[in-house]
Design an enzyme around this catalytic site. Structure first.
Site, short mmCIF file in Angstrom:
data_model
loop_
_atom_site.label_atom_id
_atom_site.label_comp_id
_atom_site.label_asym_id
_atom_site.label_seq_id
_atom_site.Cartn_x
_atom_site.Cartn_y
_atom_site.Cartn_z
N CYS A 96 0.83 -1.21 0.00
CA CYS A 96 0.00 0.00 0.00
C CYS A 96 0.87 1.26 0.00
O CYS A 96 1.48 1.57 -1.02
CB CYS A 96 -0.99 -0.03 1.16
SG CYS A 96 -2.33 1.15 0.97
N HIS A 223 -3.62 -5.45 1.03
CA HIS A 223 -2.90 -5.70 2.28
C HIS A 223 -2.85 -7.20 2.62
O HIS A 223 -3.77 -7.70 3.29
CB HIS A 223 -3.59 -4.98 3.44
CG HIS A 223 -3.38 -3.51 3.44
ND1 HIS A 223 -2.39 -2.90 4.18
CD2 HIS A 223 -4.02 -2.51 2.79
CE1 HIS A 223 -2.43 -1.59 3.99
NE2 HIS A 223 -3.41 -1.33 3.15
N GLU A 225 -1.12 -8.64 4.83
CA GLU A 225 -1.02 -8.82 6.28
C GLU A 225 -2.38 -8.78 6.96
O GLU A 225 -2.51 -9.16 8.11
CB GLU A 225 -0.06 -7.78 6.89
CG GLU A 225 -0.62 -6.39 7.11
CD GLU A 225 -0.74 -5.54 5.86
OE1 GLU A 225 -0.58 -6.09 4.74
OE2 GLU A 225 -1.02 -4.33 5.98
#
Lengths: 257, 146
Positions: A96, A223, A225
């Site tokens: 990002c 994302h 994660e």
């Protein structure tokens, strides 16, 4: 699950934190779950980088997105050190805002030291500006890179995006970057569609993530994660395939050692 | 008929301060560096009346922190107007014409106007190395000495 002390012995990752980034803790957690011994380093660290096997630039709003998202961080002296490590073949992952930094620094696609692409404001027929939603991406498997080693051809990865400037675009020859695409936005069947909402930000060629020529530096807008643990995905009925991107990075380093 | 408006911060502009610091680190001395939001409205109707109205639209100008100026001043400094190439200003157009009833507006352009106390060549370098990204933006140098 507590991953605070579950880092992988010997495999060291550094999460580089610029002022205003805010996804560092979840990124550390995902790296540790993937088997890394991960440290958080500030942008002005004097710590030796050669001790680390890979580097991750997390998401957020570095320098409040002043001028353009990622450009102030891209001009920071620490990026010269990151470039040296990338040139030595170590993986560098930008997520990002981290991806915006890598694009503005020219590290991705890496044809020169100038930016060869941009992450422009989203084009979205429904919502202008910041857009936050779960989307789907698929790995592009025709070219091996440090981030798709544990992905499979038919994987459809449910993953969140949260950005206002995530539209990959370029005035370079598109043919030059086409082969570097690592992840594309797709529908639930893994089909790439260039229209909204499958392509949520109007990205050229539905690019969600793109690497440099060597495949060791990845700029990805979604994302991973945030799609790595069941507590993040279970409520939606999704798998935790985001973690495979971090695990692939670890596998890549193991293969190189 | 065209009406240009600049909207500047009354409070310290951290973006301009940061940009100047980064340019200095890159070896470019641009002297003072100021930033303003730039709007250009193509209108049908009375220019003075429209200028009075648009400078008070709080969607664009918050009088607690902004100062609005109609027209670009020729102060001898060099300015660079950076615009996003494909910005059609659709959202702003809808807000001004539909919600606020400013039906006289035919089209809008917007961008960021950077004003520097340096020569055109330095301004060009500062723009190309930091202030714009050629892959989705365009720029125009306005005024200033060679």
């Amino acid at each position: 699950m507590d991953f605070r002390n579950k880092g992988g012995a010997g495999m060291k990752a550094a999460v580089i934190l610029f002022p205003g980034m805010n996804c560092e803790n979840e990124t550390l957690r995902a790296l540790k779950a993937a088997g890394f011994d991960a440290d958080l380093l500030r942008w002005n660290t004097k710590k030796e980088f050669s001790h680390y096997d890979c580097f991750v630039l997390p998401g957020g709003f570095s320098y409040e997105d002043r001028i353009r998202a990622g450009v102030i961080s891209a001009k920071d002296p620490v990026m010269e050190r990151i470039k040296e490590e990338a040139n030595s073949g170590k993986p560098v992952l930008g997520i990002c805002n981290g991806a915006q930094v890598l694009i503005e620094s020219g590290l991705v696609p890496g044809f020169s030291n100038e930016p060869q692409m941009a992450l422009a404001p989203n084009t979205n027929p429904e919502i202008g500006g910041y857009y936050c939603v779960w989307v789907r991406i698929k790995p592009v498997m025709k070219r091996r890179n440090a981030y798709n080693l544990l992905c499979r051809e038919n994987d459809v990865i449910d993953i969140p995006i949260a950005h206002g400037e995530g539209r990959f675009t370029t005035r370079e020859d598109v043919g030059r970057i086409k082969d570097l695409i690592a992840f594309q936005f797709c529908n639930e069947y893994g089909e790439v569609e260039d229209s909204f909402p499958t392509n949520p930000n109007g990205s050229l060629l539905s690019i969600a993530g793109i690497t440099n020529r060597e495949g060791n530096v990845l700029a990805i807008m979604p994302h991973p994660e945030r799609a790595s643990f069941e507590k993040q995905t279970l409520a939606y009925g999704f798998k935790t395939l985001g973690l495979n991107i971090f695990k692939s990075m670890k596998r890549h380093i193991e293969e190189k050692k | 008929m065209k009406v240009e408006m600049l909207v500047r911060l009354r409070i310290p502009d951290t973006t301009a301060i940061t940009a100047k610091q980064v340019l200095e680190r890159m070896g470019l001395d641009v002297g003072s560096l100021k930033r303003a939001d730039y709007y250009m409205f193509e209108i049908g109707g009375d220019e003075k009346e429209f200028s009075r109205k648009i400078a008070k639209v709080d969607v664009l100008v918050n009088s607690n922190k902004h100062i609005a100026q109609i027209g670009l001043s020729a102060d001898g400094m060099v300015s660079v107007l950076v615009k996003n190439s494909d910005d059609k200003c659709e959202g702003l157009m809808h807000t001004l014409t539909q919600r606020l009833g400013m039906k006289e507006i035919k089209s809008i352009q917007r961008g960021v106007l950077w004003t520097m106390d340096c020569g055109k060549e330095t301004a060009k370098k500062a723009t190309e190395q930091l202030l714009y990204n050629r892959h989705f933006q365009e720029y125009k140098i306005i005024g200033g000495a060679e």
